[in-house]
Design an enzyme around this catalytic site. Structure first.
Site, short mmCIF file in Angstrom:
data_model
loop_
_atom_site.label_atom_id
_atom_site.label_comp_id
_atom_site.label_asym_id
_atom_site.label_seq_id
_atom_site.Cartn_x
_atom_site.Cartn_y
_atom_site.Cartn_z
CG ASP A 184 -2.10 0.95 1.10
OD1 ASP A 184 -3.13 0.63 0.50
OD2 ASP A 184 -1.96 2.05 1.65
CE1 TYR A 307 -5.58 6.63 -0.23
CE2 TYR A 307 -4.97 6.86 2.07
CZ TYR A 307 -5.32 6.06 1.01
OH TYR A 307 -5.41 4.71 1.16
CG HIS A 359 -4.71 -4.00 0.52
ND1 HIS A 359 -3.91 -3.81 -0.59
CD2 HIS A 359 -4.69 -2.82 1.20
CE1 HIS A 359 -3.43 -2.59 -0.59
NE2 HIS A 359 -3.87 -1.96 0.48
#
Length: 381
Positions: A184, A307, A359
């Site tokens: 990630d 982000y 994930h």
């Protein structure tokens, strides 16, 4: 390996959350104002988000059965520390192996993750049961604005700056040359480390080898890889709403994620449900451990701001020349064909597909993930 730098100290850090703070959380949970249930049913019940009955049951356990002191003890016994780098306190775990042949390894988590993930595999990497298996000195830092480190008060904490900070962190710990792993955002930081600091990075492993589709077209794909491409495109079209919100309006989300334990739980729970292999689900305790790290540190908002700092994501075309290995987990949300990966990672030593996992492989299949690191990083020099 160099000696630790005494001028830039690594400060030991111990958690001892007041019981009053935990009771305040339990009280908040007991006084939850619940919405009406979802209108979906059956196999589609999750299509609108975490179902009301599921969340009610999890909140009841959180308020009456969950044991924070268990996780607190785990963290305190795994070398918790703090150090200021570039004006920001960075929280980390650091556990040295008793093995004289052990090599340093920095593992970087992503979102909605935390150091709870590497915590699950540290012992197996530091002191493996098999004396012939590779061993590592493990460093697991919290990303800037995550965990119990400081929350950035200004802009600029990008993937690139984080990778630079990790080189400084490892130097302070006495590791001039080291291995790197992560997925990630941790995968992006790891690849940036390998690209920008090849003189420090011996080799790397990732399960999210972010790459661009080759300019000349997708190239030769197996049937499985064609399905990966289709699944990844579907995720980019229909599964990225959370990313767009966090990339563009993180402050709007911060009010809910810092003030409401229920909002924080459901925002994270949704991803643990959607992004994991149903054959190896993450335990409710580990999900709540992750939520608690965000809640008690008040970093729900600063974490999603990572982000915004990195939007749109960069680096997919940065060439990596150090030895690299990739493990694809079958239930992950983004999976890339080997041909694409080879365009970026020019010394790809191994490319394997795990039997299961998604994930969050450190939590879903910890033995499998630790084994992948040993096999891929153990021989890199």
């Amino acid at each position: 390996m160099t000696s630790p730098d005494p001028i830039s100290p690594i400060r030991s850090f111990r958690l001892d959350v007041p019981e009053s703070e935990l009771e305040h959380l339990r009280d908040r949970l007991r006084r939850t104002r619940w919405p009406e249930p979802e209108t979906t049913t059956g196999k589609d019940i999750w299509d609108q988000g975490p179902p009301l009955e599921t969340v009610r049951e999890l909140v009841e356990y959180w308020a009456t059965g969950y044991d924070w002191r268990r996780l607190e003890s785990e963290l305190n016994s795994h070398g918790q520390a703090m150090t200021e780098i570039d004006g920001l306190d960075i929280h980390l775990l650091h556990v040295r192996s008793p093995r004289p042949d052990a090599r340093p390894l920095v593992i970087t988590h992503g979102w909605p993750s935390s150091v709870v993930e590497p915590l699950e595999i540290i012992d197996a990497l530091v002191d493996p049961a098999d004396p012939d298996a590779p061993a590592f000195h493990v460093v697991a830092p919290s990303l800037p604005g995550f965990g119990f480190g400081a929350r950035p008060s200004g802009t600029g904490w990008t993937v690139e700056r984080t990778a630079d900070a990790w080189v400084e962190l490892m130097r302070r710990l006495g590791y001039d040359r080291f291995l790197a792993a992560g997925g990630d955002w941790g995968g992006r930081v790891t690849a940036r480390l390998a690209h920008a600091h090849p003189d420090h990075v011996i080799g790397m492993h990732t399960f999210t080898p972010y790459v661009s589709e080759p300019a000349g077209g997708p190239g030769p794909l197996t049937e499985l890889e064609s399905q990966w491409v289709a699944d990844t495109r579907w995720f980019h079209t229909y599964g990225g709403g959370y990313s767009l919100q966090q990339s563009t309006r993180p402050q709007t989300l911060a009010y809910a994620l810092v003030d409401s334990p229920l909002a924080l739980l459901t925002w994270i729970l949704d991803k643990f449900h959607l992004w994991t292999d149903r054959r190896s689900p993450v335990s409710r305790d580990r999900i709540l451990d992750t939520v608690m790290l965000y809640w008690l540190s008040g970093t729900g908002g600063s974490a999603v701001r990572f982000y915004w700092e990195n939007f749109p994501p960069r680096g997919n075309d940065e060439r990596v020349g150090v030895p690299a290995s990739v493990t694809v987990f079958p239930a992950d949300i983004e999976k890339f064909p080997r041909f694409w990966v080879e365009q970026r990672f020019r010394d790809l030593r191994s490319f394997s597909v795990a039997e299961r996992g998604g994930h969050f492989p450190m939590l879903e299949v910890p033995a499998g993930y630790a084994g992948a690191l040993r096999r891929s990083l153990g021989s890199m020099t």
